[in-house]
Design an enzyme around this catalytic site. Structure first.
Site, PDB file in Angstrom:
ATOM      1  N   ASP A 281       0.869  -1.179   0.000  1.00  0.00           N
ATOM      2  CA  ASP A 281       0.000   0.000   0.000  1.00  0.00           C
ATOM      3  C   ASP A 281       0.910   1.235   0.000  1.00  0.00           C
ATOM      4  O   ASP A 281       2.131   1.147   0.185  1.00  0.00           O
ATOM      5  CB  ASP A 281      -0.987  -0.018   1.168  1.00  0.00           C
ATOM      6  CG  ASP A 281      -2.218   0.845   0.850  1.00  0.00           C
ATOM      7  OD1 ASP A 281      -2.157   1.681  -0.073  1.00  0.00           O
ATOM      8  OD2 ASP A 281      -3.241   0.700   1.540  1.00  0.00           O
TER       9      ASP A 281
HETATM   10  C1  NOJ Z   1      -3.962   4.014   0.073  1.00  0.00           C
HETATM   11  C2  NOJ Z   1      -5.168   3.164   0.232  1.00  0.00           C
HETATM   12  O1  NOJ Z   1      -5.098   2.447   1.438  1.00  0.00           O
HETATM   13  C3  NOJ Z   1      -5.372   2.190  -0.901  1.00  0.00           C
HETATM   14  O2  NOJ Z   1      -6.631   1.589  -0.764  1.00  0.00           O
HETATM   15  C4  NOJ Z   1      -5.245   2.870  -2.233  1.00  0.00           C
HETATM   16  O3  NOJ Z   1      -5.418   1.934  -3.259  1.00  0.00           O
HETATM   17  C5  NOJ Z   1      -3.882   3.532  -2.340  1.00  0.00           C
HETATM   18  N1  NOJ Z   1      -3.760   4.501  -1.283  1.00  0.00           N
HETATM   19  C6  NOJ Z   1      -3.658   4.193  -3.701  1.00  0.00           C
HETATM   20  O4  NOJ Z   1      -4.526   5.248  -3.872  1.00  0.00           O
END
Ligand code: NOJ
Length: 729
Positions: A281
């Site tokens: 993430d």
């Molecule tokens: C953080 C989030 O937790 C995740 O769900 C998302 O896909 C990413 N950022 C990218 O935007």
């Protein structure tokens, strides 16, 4: 005869691409390998113009990195931008390896469907396969070839803001939805013969367990429940062939997931058979330093890559440190090579070496079919919670007071994580009522931020509302939470809707007005007072592009509500966690487990939802009441529509293992089927329930079906009473 959905099992298989991958890998320098495992976020394209592209790229700029092969994927949308970036990667980098373009496509891309918790209320995986197919096509036409979706974190604590993005509390419902969504996203483009986009399920794993609902917080749970419940949707997404998984930010059972070889490799790959690649993430590889399990960034990179994080999202840690790691130690070199293989396999599986450039299809974007689907899904996602004295459907010939800021707010109708929607013409409840030529007057009723109205303003506004209500035949009160109260970093310590809204409703009721409340929210809320005071209560969620029209369809009777809760609605926030599959207590919960100051029962149970029809369950039969552990339980249920309008019923089946070697839930969903019934008709619904659904998890994590006596409960929601015995030999 209506039957139910089944789980499929066909994990992504990288082996057909192995030779091509190996050939390419052999040509790559270490720096190019490291480039493939690096995901850059270039979503803000301020400055990336024709002119910039034409001039020599500055060192370290995205163009420079692309030319040098230092980027494997980017977070970016936009057909032209992505085409230009792809051209640089394909034509100007040494090996011409195409890029992945990842983006968050959480509940539609341009056409926005209700939030995922809302669409889970359809209990209809097949329609969600369709929504994701439409979303995939819109995304593809916008330059995207990989979606950070579906989000399938099981969650039983609605204080967590991201509960809005998932499918609720139940592993079976969430697993079926996960599979449908993966299949929908990975729909094959007939023009290329390859999927429009790769699906990346997230957030693996256990993110929905964050303690106290505080986002990113640590999670602790026994491994039996983790494997039996929380892991199921991820395993299902693997089985459906998802090409990508996103690792989660959180600590789970004493390990940071980003650093956990156990979860990322032993469970995800070795146990579930995942053959795609894992992306971290956002920034979470570098966050290993904040977790204090890595001393510096190089350490963080070494831990994550050996744990099984194949691609680093946006922290730059792999880019900066993996080349050195590769040279330092063959263990790291092997892990990096393996990560590159996995990423390249997905690129081959998407056909990017043959078709690196997406095709623009303006006809995909907000097509009449996708808009119609958004309306249909929003209708099917709405859950009728109360309908006292047949308040609904409303009479279209009467005049209404439409009340509430939420009735006139596009952004709040759309919901969290809808990044590309505002360019579309969607309408709110107010917009839909105008368009439908309903007779109504509108008043804002309350501000979203209560503090904006002092006592005097409140009193004068409420007086205005009351006098407008006097001129009307009824009130439609759109209440609830703004979209920003759910989603990422939006935990909530309370679950009640803002006091000013309840106060207004109370005033209307004191004056004897008939109020239909439409509840918009991104989580299970503790809406006891609203539910007691309202004559009718329709849960609309944040319901997307066509939300306003769908609300009108439901409340004015153009459709018969059929949504069912995918998550328990608590009576009070203090009951959290509360869900339908609690383990038995040695002492009856109603008597001993109750709170001193609150019932132990929820406000609305899992699976609950009314319609405008009366449905009668005439009886159920199990055709094979004695079966083996690898057999399928065959159940037939007769239901009858006693009303004079068509209705859709979701027949639900729960089971109890009467005596088991480890504690098991008092009841747990094991099957469901949807049936359409014409007015005054009967239908026999078949439920085919694989006996594997009656499994339990032993202390040593073996999932087994024990022989013995079981009870099946059948009916309208998780409190259903109709029960039948069966035996597993
Ligand atoms: C953080 C989030 O937790 C995740 O769900 C998302 O896909 C990413 N950022 C990218 O935007």
């Amino acid at each position: 005869m209506p039957t139910q959905n089944h789980l499929i099992k066909a994990p992504f298989d990288p082996s057909p691409y192995a030779d091509m991958v190996e050939e390419l890998l052999n040509k790559m320098t270490v720096a190019e390998k490291v480039g493939q495992i690096n995901l850059e976020c270039v979503d803000d394209f301020e400055g990336l113009t024709e002119w910039n592209l034409g001039s020599p790229a500055e060192e370290g700029s995205i163009m420079d990195k692309l030319r040098r092969g230092c980027v494997g994927a980017v977070i970016c949308r936009g057909f032209e931008k992505n085409t230009k970036l792809q051209q640089i990667a394909v034509k100007e980098s040494r090996l011409g390896i195409p890029l992945l373009f990842g983006y968050d496509v959480i509940h539609g891309h341009r056409t926005i469907f209700p939030i995922p918790l809302g669409t889970a209320s359809t209990w209809d995986p097949s329609i969600l396969e369709k929504t994701e197919e439409f979303a995939a096509k819109e995304a593809y036409s916008d330059g995207i070839n990989w979606v950070f979706a579906p989000m399938i974190d099981l969650c039983r604590d609605p204080r967590w803001g991201r509960v809005a993005e998932g499918a609720g509390e139940d592993p079976l419902l969430a697993s079926l939805i996960a599979q449908a969504k993966v299949k929908g996203f990975q729909t094959v483009n007939p023009d290329t013969g390859y999927p429009y986009v790769a699906a990346g399920f997230k957030h693996y794993c256990g993110y929905g367990l964050s303690e106290g609902g505080r986002d990113y917080d640590a999670c602790s749970i026994n491994e039996q429940t983790l494997m039996m419940d929380y892991m199921k949707p991820y395993a299902a997404a693997v089985d459906a062939g998802a090409m990508n998984a996103m690792s989660s930010f959180n600590v789970l059972n004493g390990e940071v997931v980003t650093a956990s070889r156990y979860y990322l490799t032993e469970i995800l790959r070795e146990k579930f058979g995942f053959g795609g690649f894992v992306v971290s993430d956002y920034g979470s590889v570098a966050e290993l330093i904040e977790h204090r399990v890595a001393g510096d960034l190089k350490d963080a990179a070494s831990i994550a890559i050996t744990a099984g994080v194949d691609m680093d999202m946006a922290s730059g840690t792999y880019l900066d440190h993996c080349e050195a790691l590769y040279k330092d130690d063959s263990r790291f070199a092997e892990a990096i090579d393996e990560a590159v293989r996995r990423i390249l396999s997905v690129k081959f599986a998407l056909g990017l070496f043959e078709h690196p450039y997406n095709e623009e299809h303006p006809e995909f974007t907000a097509s009449s079919e996708s808009i119609e689907l958004a309306r249909e899904v929003a209708r099917k996602s709405a859950v009728l919670l109360e309908n006292k004295n047949g308040t609904l459907p409303l009479d279209k010939s009467k005049k209404y007071l439409l009340l509430g800021q939420l009735a006139d707010s596009l952004r709040n109708m759309i919901g969290t994580w809808a990044l590309c929607s505002p360019e579309l013409p969607h309408h709110t409840v107010k917009g839909a009522m105008e368009e439908g030529n309903y007779s109504f007057v509108y008043h804002v009723g309350y501000p979203m931020d209560e503090s904006e109205w002092d006592a005097d303003l409140r009193a004068s506004q409420f007086d205005e509302v009351l006098s407008l209500a006097d001129e009307c035949d009824g009130v439609i009160f759109v209440c609830g939470e703004p979209e920003s109260w759910s989603g990422e970093c939006s935990g909530s310590a309370t679950l009640e809707i803002p006091g000013i809204q309840t106060e207004l409703l109370r005033k209307l009721k004191e004056k004897g007005h008939r109020v239909t409340s439409v509840l918009m929210c991104g989580r299970a809320v503790a809406c006891r007072e609203i539910s007691e005071l309202s004559d009718a209560l329709l849960l609309a969620w944040h319901n997307g592009s066509e939300g306003g029209a769908a609300v009108c369809d439901c409340i004015f009777g153009d459709c018969n509500p059929s949504g069912r809760l995918p998550i328990t609605f608590p009576y009070h926030v203090g009951q959290i966690p509360i869900h339908h599959a609690l383990l038995s207590s040695g002492r009856p919960r109603e008597r001993y487990g109750r709170y001193r100051n609150c019932t132990a029962e929820p406000l609305y149970p899992f699976g609950y939802g009314l319609s405008y029809s009366e449905i009668r369950y005439n009886g159920a039969v199990i055709d094979n009441p004695t079966l083996s552990a690898d057999d399928t339980l065959r159940v037939r249920v007769e239901i009858e529509n006693l009303s004079d309008i068509p209705v859709c019923e979701t027949v639900q089946a729960y089971f109890k293992d009467n005596v088991s070697s480890v504690p098991t839930p008092e009841r747990k969903l094991c099957g469901f089927a949807k049936a359409e019934l014409a007015p005054h008709s009967k239908v026999e619904v078949a439920l085919l329930i694989p006996a594997s659904r009656f499994a339990l998890m032993t202390r040593d994590l073996r999932e087994i079906v024990e022989s013995g006596e079981f009870t099946l409960f059948i009916g309208h929601d998780s409190t259903c009473k109709l029960s039948l015995p069966f035996t597993i030999e």
